[in-house]
Design a protein around this motif. Sequence first.
Motif, PDB file in Angstrom:
ATOM      1  N   ALA A   1       0.606  -1.234  -0.109  1.00 56.31           N
ATOM      2  CA  ALA A   1      -0.283  -0.449   0.106  1.00 56.31           C
ATOM      3  C   ALA A   1       1.167   1.133  -0.232  1.00 56.31           C
ATOM      4  N   LEU A   2       1.990   1.816   0.569  1.00 58.20           N
ATOM      5  CA  LEU A   2       2.322   2.285   0.682  1.00 58.20           C
ATOM      6  C   LEU A   2       3.617   2.886  -0.327  1.00 58.20           C
ATOM      7  N   THR A   3       3.490   1.689  -1.199  1.00 59.62           N
ATOM      8  CA  THR A   3       4.539   1.978  -1.818  1.00 59.62           C
ATOM      9  C   THR A   3       4.019   2.296  -3.516  1.00 59.62           C
ATOM     10  N   PHE A   4       2.512   1.612  -3.295  1.00 61.33           N
ATOM     11  CA  PHE A   4       1.450   2.124  -4.378  1.00 61.33           C
ATOM     12  C   PHE A   4       1.869   3.573  -4.321  1.00 61.33           C
ATOM     13  N   ALA A   5       1.769   3.915  -3.107  1.00 64.77           N
ATOM     14  CA  ALA A   5       1.412   5.435  -2.529  1.00 64.77           C
ATOM     15  C   ALA A   5       2.323   6.138  -3.011  1.00 64.77           C
ATOM     16  N   LEU A   6       3.113   5.973  -3.581  1.00 65.44           N
ATOM     17  CA  LEU A   6       4.563   6.514  -3.197  1.00 65.44           C
ATOM     18  C   LEU A   6       4.759   6.626  -5.144  1.00 65.44           C
ATOM     19  N   LEU A   7       4.421   5.686  -6.000  1.00 68.34           N
ATOM     20  CA  LEU A   7       4.698   6.044  -7.052  1.00 68.34           C
ATOM     21  C   LEU A   7       4.333   6.965  -7.767  1.00 68.34           C
ATOM     22  N   GLU A   8       5.061   7.252  -8.702  1.00 65.11           N
ATOM     23  CA  GLU A   8       4.221   8.225  -9.932  1.00 65.11           C
ATOM     24  C   GLU A   8       3.206   7.903 -10.302  1.00 65.11           C
ATOM     25  N   PRO A   9       2.112   9.373 -10.500  1.00 67.61           N
ATOM     26  CA  PRO A   9       0.848   9.123 -10.769  1.00 67.61           C
ATOM     27  C   PRO A   9       0.904   7.899 -12.533  1.00 67.61           C
ATOM     28  N   LYS A  10       2.256   8.807 -13.158  1.00 63.44           N
ATOM     29  CA  LYS A  10       2.131   7.941 -14.445  1.00 63.44           C
ATOM     30  C   LYS A  10       2.742   6.345 -14.424  1.00 63.44           C
ATOM     31  N   ALA A  11       3.449   6.057 -13.512  1.00 60.97           N
ATOM     32  CA  ALA A  11       3.817   4.717 -13.245  1.00 60.97           C
ATOM     33  C   ALA A  11       2.995   3.881 -12.497  1.00 60.97           C
ATOM     34  N   ARG A  12       1.626   4.015 -12.247  1.00 58.99           N
ATOM     35  CA  ARG A  12       1.240   3.179 -11.978  1.00 58.99           C
ATOM     36  C   ARG A  12      -0.101   2.349 -12.769  1.00 58.99           C
ATOM     37  N   LYS A  13       0.261   2.069 -13.764  1.00 60.10           N
ATOM     38  CA  LYS A  13      -0.198   1.641 -14.808  1.00 60.10           C
ATOM     39  C   LYS A  13       0.025   0.348 -14.820  1.00 60.10           C
ATOM     40  N   ASP A  14       1.247   0.119 -14.776  1.00 60.45           N
ATOM     41  CA  ASP A  14       1.828  -1.271 -14.429  1.00 60.45           C
ATOM     42  C   ASP A  14       1.050  -2.278 -12.913  1.00 60.45           C
ATOM     43  N   ALA A  15       0.987  -1.393 -12.641  1.00 61.09           N
ATOM     44  CA  ALA A  15       0.586  -2.040 -11.144  1.00 61.09           C
ATOM     45  C   ALA A  15      -1.045  -2.195 -11.494  1.00 61.09           C
ATOM     46  N   LEU A  16      -1.456  -1.684 -11.732  1.00 57.89           N
ATOM     47  CA  LEU A  16      -2.766  -1.230 -11.950  1.00 57.89           C
ATOM     48  C   LEU A  16      -3.177  -2.877 -12.363  1.00 57.89           C
ATOM     49  N   ARG A  17      -2.677  -2.921 -13.229  1.00 57.01           N
ATOM     50  CA  ARG A  17      -2.519  -4.041 -14.495  1.00 57.01           C
ATOM     51  C   ARG A  17      -2.588  -5.260 -13.727  1.00 57.01           C
ATOM     52  N   ALA A  18      -1.477  -5.265 -12.771  1.00 59.09           N
ATOM     53  CA  ALA A  18      -1.426  -6.570 -12.388  1.00 59.09           C
ATOM     54  C   ALA A  18      -2.218  -6.720 -11.015  1.00 59.09           C
ATOM     55  N   VAL A  19      -2.908  -5.729 -10.521  1.00 59.26           N
ATOM     56  CA  VAL A  19      -3.484  -5.822  -9.785  1.00 59.26           C
ATOM     57  C   VAL A  19      -5.511  -6.535 -10.230  1.00 59.26           C
ATOM     58  N   GLY A  20      -5.368  -6.210 -11.152  1.00 58.26           N
ATOM     59  CA  GLY A  20      -6.258  -6.726 -12.768  1.00 58.26           C
ATOM     60  C   GLY A  20      -6.756  -8.097 -12.366  1.00 58.26           C
ATOM     61  N   GLU A  21      -5.284  -8.136 -12.704  1.00 57.39           N
ATOM     62  CA  GLU A  21      -5.352  -9.805 -13.014  1.00 57.39           C
ATOM     63  C   GLU A  21      -5.544 -11.132 -12.198  1.00 57.39           C
ATOM     64  N   ASN A  22      -5.412 -10.319 -10.906  1.00 53.07           N
ATOM     65  CA  ASN A  22      -5.478 -11.586  -9.406  1.00 53.07           C
ATOM     66  C   ASN A  22      -5.776 -10.137  -8.662  1.00 53.07           C
ATOM     67  N   LEU A  23      -7.349  -9.774  -9.172  1.00 50.44           N
ATOM     68  CA  LEU A  23      -8.728  -9.696  -8.295  1.00 50.44           C
ATOM     69  C   LEU A  23      -9.309  -9.925  -7.394  1.00 50.44           C
ATOM     70  N   SER A  24      -9.604 -11.225  -8.463  1.00 48.94           N
ATOM     71  CA  SER A  24     -10.599 -12.098  -7.504  1.00 48.94           C
ATOM     72  C   SER A  24      -9.932 -12.768  -6.156  1.00 48.94           C
ATOM     73  N   GLU A  25      -8.282 -12.513  -6.107  1.00 46.11           N
ATOM     74  CA  GLU A  25      -7.540 -13.104  -4.993  1.00 46.11           C
ATOM     75  C   GLU A  25      -7.772 -11.677  -4.431  1.00 46.11           C
ATOM     76  N   LEU A  26      -7.785 -10.922  -4.976  1.00 49.39           N
ATOM     77  CA  LEU A  26      -6.580 -10.421  -3.472  1.00 49.39           C
ATOM     78  C   LEU A  26      -7.988  -9.225  -2.926  1.00 49.39           C
ATOM     79  N   LEU A  27      -9.353  -8.839  -3.947  1.00 50.25           N
ATOM     80  CA  LEU A  27      -9.914  -8.544  -3.047  1.00 50.25           C
ATOM     81  C   LEU A  27     -10.733  -9.272  -2.124  1.00 50.25           C
ATOM     82  N   VAL A  28     -10.433 -10.686  -1.695  1.00 53.48           N
ATOM     83  CA  VAL A  28     -11.828 -10.911  -0.772  1.00 53.48           C
ATOM     84  C   VAL A  28      -9.849 -11.400   0.244  1.00 53.48           C
TER      85      VAL A  28
END
Length: 667
Positions: A342-369
Amino acid sequence: QLPRSERLAKIATIKKKEGRVLDASEKHALKMTTEYGEIVRLWEVLRTSTDPNADPAVIAKRAEKKRLRDLKRREKKATSSEGSKLRTTFEDDDGDDSSSSDDETATAPKALTGEAPQEEQARTVDRYEYKYPVIDKLMSLIAPKFATMAKTPRVSRVIQSMIKFGSPAHLEKLLSMMSSDFLSFCNDAFSHFAVCALMRHAPHALHKKLVGLLIPSLPQIVTHKFGVQVVHAAYSSRLCSTMDRNMLLLGIFKDGVAVMKHYRGYPVLEDILQQELDHQKRLVQRLFEISDKLVSQLPFVQRLVFAFLRYGTKHEILEMSVTLKPHLVALCESREGSELAALTFALLEPKARKDALRAVGENLSELLVGKYSSPVVARLFDLMYDAQLLHKFVAAGVEHMMEACINSPYGYQVLLHLVTPEGSRRERLLSPAWLHDYNLYSSDNANWNTHTWLNVEYQKETVEICSKPAQRTHLSVLKPLVQKVVSLVADEASRSKLNKLHVGLIAREILHVVDTLPQYQQTLALSSEDIAALQSVLPKKDQKRMREEGDATAEGASAETPAAKAPRLSADKAPSAKKVQATPAKKKAPSATATSPAVVDEDAPVERSARTPQQVDSTPTAKAPRLSSDKASSAKKAHATPAKKKAPSATAASPVERSARASRKSN
């Protein structure tokens, strides 16, 4: 005729004397005639022997449980992308070092829950007493050459089995042999597995000794690729106390624990970094060196990296955040790692967050619960600038998995985070760890979008990591999520599958923000049917409260309507009516230019303001009820709305009035 193994050994001996070349089978047969072969044969007996006095049914039951446990472990390893190949290669064949929850190592905590049968509720010291003679023979063979044999792949696995089935006396003897050169055993490719097994199976007193041996050597062990596994085994042990964990963290510094006892904030690493300003520069530099080398999935390392990201220097923190970006999903699997993610994502530049978001979206079924990953998903809703990316990778997936999200004991709190901006209500709904460890947005948290680091001069500098209000981001994705909740609630078949408590809390918070916050009311735009559907799933006590409030409102409305039409005052209105009648109508006081003296009541109280005394109505209030019926309405109207007229200024008072005022003061 001799057995094949003995025949091969005899042939190999003859060939060796004659200087002839031996094939592989003859070499192995010759090797098995040595001390090594005896160790291997005894190891097989140690692993496969059973208690001759035990009930066969109990043995069969334990074997079946072990088979199912191993099958489940293999399936988990197959689905997991993370894992150490070296550890898998050199672990014991029986898997005796891979899990501390085996029935062989089950201790009192499992027994107290009542899950184990009565005969398995407590681990007795002599549970494997029938294997002790074999362990004694192995000990006598290994002890003379322990320093060299423990660093071989096969004997290292033999020692792991001895640790698993041995008595406390056997473990004590093995520890004494390891303590002679503990650092080399920890950093060796094979013997460090034996040290980890000893960490895992040792009793409490022996574990204390192991930690005591480990702390002085930590600066050399923690940076080694095998030694860090030993530190992880000690840190994650169920016998490791909070104080021991703090000591292990402080042991990485070259100052030594004895010196650091005098530091402010001791023994917590984060407090020392925050309060010990005299040594802050040196400690932060050492922490960055270790963190940069140890970026891994171990909780021990994750806490070190998290401490650096919170109290480190600006440029190194940004560099470390970029390094951690590909590992955010894997970090969410542990408690320490989720805070770091959570802290690492907050410290990333807004333009550099897209790759991290894509990885979260691919594993959202496990991360959400997930227990530790769900607050990270909630934090994403606070920090995202681009609402389209947030909806594409996160919000759309949450909407698609809404039923699983509501039924999850952790996923439903993500929805509560979005619809509960008030801090006082969040304290009653969200887990305490969500409120204190992840810096989530709330109306009472003014620092949800700030971070403090050290500049080049090692001075604290607070920066804003998100300039866009989190509430605006929540509102941009909240409407489709709420509509999905309403559609599930309105459908009778879907409603029966939902967790009643979770969906009731979510519905209550949605109705609350719609009633109290205009922004949410305007954005969600709930119809009367939607509100009725949400009210139908509220908790029982909230439904009862709503019915009581509705009944009280109806009674109040019915009580006010007849009272307005009745010609006579009711009993509960009589005091107010008397009060109204007792209030005299204010009449205009004579002007200052008047020549006739004013009639002044000398017994009246003195007014503190500089206004002219006003003429009081001489009609006593006691005679008010004696008014005739035809004048009652007009008198009531006159008394109810007294005419407010402007009193003359204090400078316009006549001499007569001034003298009367002076006489009242003297009286």
